[in-house]
Design a protein around this motif. Sequence first.
Motif, PDB file in Angstrom:
ATOM      1  N   ASP A 103       6.920 -42.759  33.108  1.00  0.00           N
ATOM      2  CA  ASP A 103       8.057 -43.429  32.444  1.00  0.00           C
ATOM      3  C   ASP A 103       9.122 -43.152  33.773  1.00  0.00           C
ATOM      4  O   ASP A 103       9.807 -44.027  34.228  1.00  0.00           O
ATOM      5  CB  ASP A 103       8.628 -43.214  31.364  1.00  0.00           C
ATOM      6  N   GLY A 109      15.111 -48.702  33.441  1.00  0.00           N
ATOM      7  CA  GLY A 109      14.752 -47.916  32.024  1.00  0.00           C
ATOM      8  C   GLY A 109      15.795 -46.742  32.018  1.00  0.00           C
ATOM      9  O   GLY A 109      15.693 -45.808  33.011  1.00  0.00           O
ATOM     10  N   ARG A 110      16.519 -46.541  30.964  1.00  0.00           N
ATOM     11  CA  ARG A 110      17.579 -45.347  31.158  1.00  0.00           C
ATOM     12  C   ARG A 110      16.914 -44.103  30.788  1.00  0.00           C
ATOM     13  O   ARG A 110      15.804 -44.120  29.641  1.00  0.00           O
ATOM     14  CB  ARG A 110      18.821 -45.700  30.190  1.00  0.00           C
ATOM     15  N   ARG A 112      17.894 -41.585  28.923  1.00  0.00           N
ATOM     16  CA  ARG A 112      18.249 -41.461  27.603  1.00  0.00           C
ATOM     17  C   ARG A 112      17.207 -41.759  26.618  1.00  0.00           C
ATOM     18  O   ARG A 112      17.039 -41.490  25.588  1.00  0.00           O
ATOM     19  CB  ARG A 112      19.864 -41.320  27.258  1.00  0.00           C
ATOM     20  N   ASP A 113      16.723 -43.148  26.854  1.00  0.00           N
ATOM     21  CA  ASP A 113      15.718 -43.854  26.022  1.00  0.00           C
ATOM     22  C   ASP A 113      14.320 -43.404  26.290  1.00  0.00           C
ATOM     23  O   ASP A 113      13.505 -44.072  25.684  1.00  0.00           O
ATOM     24  CB  ASP A 113      16.081 -45.521  26.351  1.00  0.00           C
ATOM     25  N   ARG A 114      13.900 -42.525  27.003  1.00  0.00           N
ATOM     26  CA  ARG A 114      12.631 -42.336  27.510  1.00  0.00           C
ATOM     27  C   ARG A 114      11.814 -41.639  26.441  1.00  0.00           C
ATOM     28  O   ARG A 114      10.719 -42.241  26.127  1.00  0.00           O
ATOM     29  CB  ARG A 114      12.595 -41.258  28.733  1.00  0.00           C
ATOM     30  N   ARG A 115      12.528 -41.007  25.827  1.00  0.00           N
ATOM     31  CA  ARG A 115      11.404 -40.428  24.361  1.00  0.00           C
ATOM     32  C   ARG A 115      11.460 -41.420  23.480  1.00  0.00           C
ATOM     33  O   ARG A 115      10.050 -41.459  22.942  1.00  0.00           O
ATOM     34  CB  ARG A 115      12.377 -39.214  23.701  1.00  0.00           C
ATOM     35  N   ARG A 116      12.410 -42.498  23.156  1.00  0.00           N
ATOM     36  CA  ARG A 116      11.941 -43.340  22.198  1.00  0.00           C
ATOM     37  C   ARG A 116      10.923 -44.358  22.854  1.00  0.00           C
ATOM     38  O   ARG A 116       9.850 -44.832  22.130  1.00  0.00           O
ATOM     39  CB  ARG A 116      13.070 -44.350  22.157  1.00  0.00           C
ATOM     40  N   ARG A 117      10.801 -44.786  24.153  1.00  0.00           N
ATOM     41  CA  ARG A 117       9.918 -45.527  24.717  1.00  0.00           C
ATOM     42  C   ARG A 117       8.545 -44.980  24.650  1.00  0.00           C
ATOM     43  O   ARG A 117       7.560 -45.719  24.224  1.00  0.00           O
ATOM     44  CB  ARG A 117      10.152 -46.013  26.235  1.00  0.00           C
ATOM     45  N   GLU A 120       7.312 -45.083  21.053  1.00  0.00           N
ATOM     46  CA  GLU A 120       6.965 -46.502  20.559  1.00  0.00           C
ATOM     47  C   GLU A 120       5.572 -46.594  20.884  1.00  0.00           C
ATOM     48  O   GLU A 120       4.849 -47.194  20.116  1.00  0.00           O
ATOM     49  CB  GLU A 120       8.142 -47.459  20.866  1.00  0.00           C
ATOM     50  N   ARG A 154       7.256 -50.428  29.348  1.00  0.00           N
ATOM     51  CA  ARG A 154       8.343 -51.211  29.866  1.00  0.00           C
ATOM     52  C   ARG A 154       8.323 -52.517  29.154  1.00  0.00           C
ATOM     53  O   ARG A 154       8.877 -53.491  29.658  1.00  0.00           O
ATOM     54  CB  ARG A 154       8.331 -51.329  31.204  1.00  0.00           C
TER      55      ARG A 154
END
Length: 309
Positions: A103, A109-110, A112-117, A120, A154
């Motif tokens: 990722d 892709g930000r 700070r959103d990496r863990r969520r991506r 998921e 993504r």
Amino acid sequence: MSESVITTSGLTKRFGRVVAVDHVDLDVPTGVRFGLLGPNGSGKTTLVRMLLGLVHATSGSATVLGEPVPRRAAAVLPQVGALVEGPAAWGHLSGRANLRLLDAAGPGGRRRDRRRRVDEALDRVGLAGIDRRPVKAYSLGMRQRLGIAAALLRAPRLLLLDEPTNGLDPRGIHEMRDLLVALNATGTTVVLSSHLLTEVEALCTRVGIMDAGRLVLADDLASLRAPTGRIRVRTPAPDAALALLDGRVEVRDHDLLTVRGDDPAELNALLVGAGVPVTAIDRERRSLEDVVLDVTGSGNDRFEGQARR
């Protein structure tokens, strides 16, 4: 006519004297679940690699999401999720760590959103409870799930998957099929290459068949599986049915009769009206295996599917 996510014109790839892909003209409409079907060595994987810009064509052209590849591959690939020739991973790291690195290396892709991506993607492929084991300790099925999770990081517009159910047990295959159908329902076009007849028939809405580097057929699965003009009838009184139908029966297999005709309801009414009991009746349709054997010339045992009867 819907917009196409993939088009090729005369796409050809030669490796020395070997022609791996031979003048392929392909059109994949937006929103379909497209199965690229062919035996091992038919050119499927080489074609997919050309669509991703990993292999350059000898001649011909290709566009993906409206952009020419490989020239505009850098603009296209962030919108494409892919799994080709098995999942690649750093074996000493955990699956979650692998996905975080992939990722981070990808465009957009930000952070700070990496863990969520990552979470998921793991949840979608059934690896939400993944532990700290290194990937080198994973089973083949777990590796395959991890590779598909990487392809989903993504939220791609297009998924290009090469043998996505490889290594999965029957339950895992069913779950993967459900996942791909769900992704397709939310707008992702799914293109998978496979030599598994039954998987393509169960999942795909449109099919392309390759043989010796050529695309020999591409059509909607519903059209390929059109009625044959015959009706299959199961009856505990086959002799009475044979006498009544007067030469219309083409095949008898114990209590199962194959009858020339297009209207099962009309045939059922005729039999029941004459006192012949009917336990099952339906139109005979061509199987995908029948279609493959017709267009590739002979029964190639490199295809895997149900045995012919």
